[in-house]
Scaffold this motif. Structure first.
Motif, PDB file in Angstrom:
ATOM      1  N   LEU A   1     -48.661   7.006  22.675  1.00 39.35           N
ATOM      2  CA  LEU A   1     -48.560   6.873  24.125  1.00 39.35           C
ATOM      3  C   LEU A   1     -47.591   5.753  24.458  1.00 39.35           C
ATOM      4  CD1 LEU A   1     -52.406   6.829  24.857  1.00 39.35           C
ATOM      5  CD2 LEU A   1     -50.889   8.816  24.939  1.00 39.35           C
ATOM      6  N   ASP A   2     -46.891   5.871  25.581  1.00 41.00           N
ATOM      7  CA  ASP A   2     -46.043   4.758  25.996  1.00 41.00           C
ATOM      8  C   ASP A   2     -46.899   3.728  26.732  1.00 41.00           C
ATOM      9  OD1 ASP A   2     -46.225   5.431  28.762  1.00 41.00           O
ATOM     10  OD2 ASP A   2     -44.304   6.466  28.760  1.00 41.00           O
TER      11      ASP A   2
ATOM     12  N   HIS B   1     -43.868  15.388  23.551  1.00 38.70           N
ATOM     13  CA  HIS B   1     -43.871  15.397  25.013  1.00 38.70           C
ATOM     14  C   HIS B   1     -42.564  14.930  25.639  1.00 38.70           C
ATOM     15  CE1 HIS B   1     -48.181  16.299  25.058  1.00 38.70           C
ATOM     16  NE2 HIS B   1     -48.233  15.513  24.008  1.00 38.70           N
TER      17      HIS B   1
ATOM     18  N   ARG C   1     -47.499  18.146  19.173  1.00 39.05           N
ATOM     19  CA  ARG C   1     -46.872  18.331  20.479  1.00 39.05           C
ATOM     20  C   ARG C   1     -45.988  17.131  20.740  1.00 39.05           C
ATOM     21  NH1 ARG C   1     -51.783  19.323  24.398  1.00 39.05           N
ATOM     22  NH2 ARG C   1     -52.444  17.504  23.207  1.00 39.05           N
TER      23      ARG C   1
ATOM     24  N   GLY D   1     -49.197   4.875  29.417  1.00 34.59           N
ATOM     25  CA  GLY D   1     -50.205   5.860  29.052  1.00 34.59           C
ATOM     26  C   GLY D   1     -49.694   7.285  28.977  1.00 34.59           C
ATOM     27  N   ALA D   2     -48.405   7.480  29.199  1.00 37.89           N
ATOM     28  CA  ALA D   2     -47.826   8.830  29.104  1.00 37.89           C
ATOM     29  C   ALA D   2     -47.711   9.230  27.637  1.00 37.89           C
ATOM     30  CB  ALA D   2     -46.458   8.879  29.770  1.00 37.89           C
ATOM     31  N   PRO D   3     -48.049  10.473  27.305  1.00 37.71           N
ATOM     32  CA  PRO D   3     -47.978  10.897  25.905  1.00 37.71           C
ATOM     33  C   PRO D   3     -46.539  11.032  25.419  1.00 37.71           C
ATOM     34  CG  PRO D   3     -48.605  12.744  27.297  1.00 37.71           C
ATOM     35  CD  PRO D   3     -48.552  11.532  28.185  1.00 37.71           C
TER      36      PRO D   3
ATOM     37  N   HIS E   1     -52.417   5.598  18.037  1.00 41.48           N
ATOM     38  CA  HIS E   1     -53.832   5.795  17.743  1.00 41.48           C
ATOM     39  C   HIS E   1     -53.952   6.832  16.625  1.00 41.48           C
ATOM     40  CE1 HIS E   1     -55.226   3.749  21.430  1.00 41.48           C
ATOM     41  NE2 HIS E   1     -54.125   4.254  21.957  1.00 41.48           N
TER      42      HIS E   1
ATOM     43  N   ASP F   1     -48.539  13.947  19.809  1.00 42.73           N
ATOM     44  CA  ASP F   1     -49.894  13.992  19.277  1.00 42.73           C
ATOM     45  C   ASP F   1     -49.998  15.160  18.310  1.00 42.73           C
ATOM     46  OD1 ASP F   1     -50.929  16.390  20.940  1.00 42.73           O
ATOM     47  OD2 ASP F   1     -50.311  14.980  22.496  1.00 42.73           O
TER      48      ASP F   1
ATOM     49  N   ARG G   1     -52.148  10.156  18.135  1.00 41.68           N
ATOM     50  CA  ARG G   1     -51.484  10.245  19.428  1.00 41.68           C
ATOM     51  C   ARG G   1     -50.659   8.987  19.624  1.00 41.68           C
ATOM     52  NH1 ARG G   1     -55.410   7.982  23.497  1.00 41.68           N
ATOM     53  NH2 ARG G   1     -57.124   7.419  22.142  1.00 41.68           N
TER      54      ARG G   1
ATOM     55  N   HIS H   1     -55.784   1.371  16.096  1.00 41.53           N
ATOM     56  CA  HIS H   1     -54.921   1.290  17.281  1.00 41.53           C
ATOM     57  C   HIS H   1     -53.895   0.194  17.005  1.00 41.53           C
ATOM     58  CE1 HIS H   1     -54.535  -0.185  21.735  1.00 41.53           C
ATOM     59  NE2 HIS H   1     -53.456   0.463  21.345  1.00 41.53           N
TER      60      HIS H   1
END
Length: 154
Positions: free
Chosen positions: A129-130, A97, A95, A133-135, A111, A138, A127, A37
């Protein structure tokens, strides 16, 4: 070189083959033999070398995640030599986002989880994330290890 629990930018740059502005990671937050991480705010830097006139486009998130994978490999490697190069061989089930992510809340959280591998190649799930926690992105990636590219003839 012993493997620390956390690292800042200089310690990261010593363990991956990405130098200068192309080192996109700011901090190692945690890692173990299977996962890593990291965090970074380099996506918001107007001087980011991957940025275009349209901003930092979503596919570039794969490079941010790949650098976390490279750091993971560098932490797992034994010895004090320079970091060995790995090559992103393929990505699957990616994906995206967002169309771009230079405006995503910082820091990004990167991650990567090692799914399988050996001395020649490793597969990771990743993955991005901002800060909320928004993707961002990934998928999975295969990295080929310790395979020098042939010299090109002039």
């Amino acid at each position: 070189m012993s493997a620390p629990a956390t690292l800042e930018r200089d310690g990261i740059a010593a363990r991956i083959p990405h130098a200068g502005d192309m080192c996109l990671l700011d901090r190692l937050e945690a890692w173990d033999a299977q996962a890593i991480h990291c965090t970074t705010a380099r996506h918001a830097d107007p001087a980011n070398p991957m940025r275009t006139a349209s901003g930092l486009l979503a596919p570039c998130a794969i490079e941010f995640a790949a650098q976390a994978m490279a750091l993971h490999g560098g932490l797992l490697a034994s010895g004090d030599g320079p970091p060995s190069a790995g090559y992103l061989a393929s990505t699957r089930n990616v994906r995206l986002h967002r169309a771009r992510f230079d405006d995503a809340p910082a820091p990004l959280h990167l991650h990567a989880e090692r799914l399988s591998g050996d001395a020649q190649q490793v597969m990771y799930a990743f993955r991005v994330l901002d800060a909320e926690g928004a993707p961002v992105a990934d998928g999975r990636a295969v990295v080929v290890l310790n395979t020098p590219l042939p010299d090109s003839a002039p």
